[in-house]
Design an enzyme around this catalytic site. Structure first.
Site, PDB file in Angstrom:
ATOM      1  N   GLY A 153      14.741  10.629  79.920  1.00 58.00           N
ATOM      2  CA  GLY A 153      14.970  11.204  78.600  1.00 58.00           C
ATOM      3  C   GLY A 153      16.454  11.190  78.273  1.00 58.00           C
ATOM      4  N   GLN A 204      18.561  13.506  77.784  1.00 54.07           N
ATOM      5  CA  GLN A 204      19.353  14.458  78.579  1.00 54.07           C
ATOM      6  C   GLN A 204      18.968  14.412  80.060  1.00 54.07           C
ATOM      7  OE1 GLN A 204      21.936  16.387  78.067  1.00 54.07           O
ATOM      8  NE2 GLN A 204      22.195  15.865  75.911  1.00 54.07           N
ATOM      9  N   SER A 205      18.625  13.240  80.553  1.00 56.27           N
ATOM     10  CA  SER A 205      18.183  13.113  81.940  1.00 56.27           C
ATOM     11  C   SER A 205      19.281  13.509  82.941  1.00 56.27           C
ATOM     12  CB  SER A 205      17.758  11.664  82.192  1.00 56.27           C
ATOM     13  OG  SER A 205      17.609  11.419  83.571  1.00 56.27           O
ATOM     14  N   ASN A 206      18.965  14.493  83.798  1.00 58.44           N
ATOM     15  CA  ASN A 206      19.870  14.845  84.896  1.00 58.44           C
ATOM     16  C   ASN A 206      19.865  13.745  85.949  1.00 58.44           C
ATOM     17  OD1 ASN A 206      20.488  17.654  84.064  1.00 58.44           O
ATOM     18  ND2 ASN A 206      18.291  17.926  84.376  1.00 58.44           N
ATOM     19  N   ALA A 256      19.530  10.519  85.448  1.00 59.18           N
ATOM     20  CA  ALA A 256      20.383   9.401  85.019  1.00 59.18           C
ATOM     21  C   ALA A 256      21.845   9.718  85.337  1.00 59.18           C
ATOM     22  CB  ALA A 256      20.188   9.149  83.526  1.00 59.18           C
TER      23      ALA A 256
END
Ligand SMILES: *Cc1c(COP(=O)(O)O)cnc(C)c1O
Length: 333
Positions: A75, A77-79, A81
Site C-alpha cells: 500500500g 503507506q507500506s512499512n 516497503a
C-alpha cells in the site's frame, strides 16, 4: 542447501525488550504481571518494526542468489516497503518499490521516508493484494530485461524464508517468558503470525487480528506456519488457526472508533504509540478478547508491537487524532 534459522544477515537490534503493561492490564481487569508488550517496534532498522526480522532472512537469500536489486510492493503507506528500502541500502543493493495509488502531491509518513532512502518508486494505481504481487513480478521482468538481477520480496515479506524471522523472534520471546499463554499480533500478510505459531508450536498460543489486506489468511497462515517450522527443523504446529476478522471496519487503513480507543489506551496508560492501520487494530482485538472474557484470569498475554509509527504522520489521520482525544485512559489530573 535449503535456508534455515542460521541463514540470516544481521539487520536488527535483538533481543527486543519485553515490557510489562500493568496499568493497561488493570484497566482491562488483568492481574499484575500477566500483560506484556514485545517491542518489535524497536528492531532499529530505519524506524524499526517487524519487517526488519523477515528481511534478515530474505536479504540472505537475495545475496546467496547473487541479486543486485530488491523489488517489493504494498500500500502507499507500506512499512514493509520502507524497511526493504533501508535494508537494500545497508547491503548496497538497489531497491524498486511498487506502491498502490498515485504519486501524492505532498508525500507524508512512509512515502517521505521511501524518498529519503532513495528507492525507485513505481505508482501502480488501484491494486489489491494479489494485484500487488503481480506488479512486483512485472517490475522484476522489466529489470531483468534491462540486465539487472532482481530479487522479488513478496508483499509483507511473507514467504516461508521471510517467516523464519518470526520463528527466531518467537523463540526469543519464549526464552523471555517461558510460560506465555497467548501472543496477540496484527495480521497483514500473515507472515508474522505464522512464524510465531511455528516457534510456539501451537495455533492456540497466537491470536491474529486481521487488518483487511489479505483475503485468504485462514488458509495461508497454517500453510506458512508449517513451511517455516519445516525450514527451522521444528515440529508441525498443533491446533487450529485463530484469527479475529471483525476489527477491519470499513477497510484496510480506515480509522475506526475502536482503533481510536486502542490508540488512546496504549498512549495514556503506557506511553506507547500505536498506529491506526496495524497495531491499533491488534490492540482493539486484545481489548475485545479481554472484555469478552476470552483471556482467562492469570493467563500470560503478550501484545506484539510490530511498529508502524510513521503511518501516524500520514496524510488523513491528523484530524482523526485531534478530534475526540482521550477516549480511553486515566482521567486528566
Ligand atoms: C506489516 C505489518 C504488520 C503485519 O505483519 P504481517 O507479517 O504482514 O502479517 C503488522 N504491523 C505493522 C506495523 C506492519 O507494518
Amino acid at each position: 542447501m535449503s535456508p534455515s534459522l542460521e541463514s540470516r544477515i544481521e539487520l536488527c537490534h535483538a533481543p527486543t525488550p519485553l515490557e510489562p503493561m500493568d496499568r493497561l492490564g488493570e484497566w482491562l481487569g488483568l492481574a499484575p504481571g500477566t500483560l506484556w508488550v514485545k517491542r518489535e517496534d524497536c528492531t532499529g532498522l530505519a524506524g524499526g518494526g517487524n519487517k526488519a526480522r523477515k528481511l534478515e532472512y530474505l536479504c540472505a537469500e537475495a545475496r546467496a542468489e547473487g541479486c543486485d536489486v530488491l523489488v517489493t510492493g504494498g500500500g502507499r503507506q507500506s512499512n514493509h516497503a520502507r524497511s526493504t528500502a533501508a535494508a537494500a541500502n545497508r547491503l548496497g543493493l538497489g531497491c524498486t518499490l511498487v506502491l498502490a495509488g498515485t504519486r501524492p502531491d505532498h508525500p507524508t509518513g512512509n512515502v517521505l521516508l521511501d524518498q529519503l532512502l532513495g528507492a525507485d518508486l513505481v505508482w501502480a494505481g488501484d491494486l489489491d493484494y494479489y494485484g500487488t504481487e503481480a506488479a512486483i513480478t512485472e517490475a522484476c521482468d522489466r529489470l531483468r530485461a534491462a540486465g539487472r538481477r532482481p530479487y522479488a520480496v513478496p508483499v509483507g515479506g511473507a514467504s516461508p524464508v521471510g517467516t523464519l524471522g518470526y520463528v527466531r523472534a518467537g523463540l526469543e520471546l519464549v526464552a523471555q517468558l517461558p510460560d506465555l499463554d497467548l501472543a496477540v499480533v496484527a495480521d497483514g500478510s500473515g507472515g508474522t503470525h505464522s512464524g510465531l505459531v511455528a516457534a510456539l508450536g501451537d495455533h492456540q498460543r497466537v491470536l491474529g487480528v486481521d487488518v483487511g489486506t489479505r483475503p485468504d489468511l485462514d488458509d495461508r497462515v497454517p500453510e506458512m506456519a508449517r513451511a517455516a517450522a519445516a525450514l527451522a527443523g521444528l515440529p508441525e504446529p498443533a491446533g487450529r488457526v485463530q484469527i479475529d476478522h471483525d476489527r477491519i471496519g470499513p477497510g484496510y487503513g480506515a480509522p475506526t472508533p475502536e482503533t481510536r480507543i486502542a490508540l488512546d489506551a496504549a498512549a495514556r496508560w503506557e506511553g506507547l504509540l500505536l498506529d491506526p492501520v496495524y497495531t491499533g487494530r491488534a490492540m482493539a482485538g486484545l481489548i475485545r478478547a479481554a472484555r469478552e472474557g476470552r483471556i482467562r484470569s492469570g493467563q500470560k498475554v503478550v501484545y506484539m508491537h510490530t511498529g508502524g509509527t510513521p503511518a501516524l504522520f500520514a496524510a488523513g489521520y491528523a484530524e482523526w487524532i485531534e478530534t475526540g482525544a482521550g477516549s480511553a485512559g486515566p482521567p486528566v489530573r
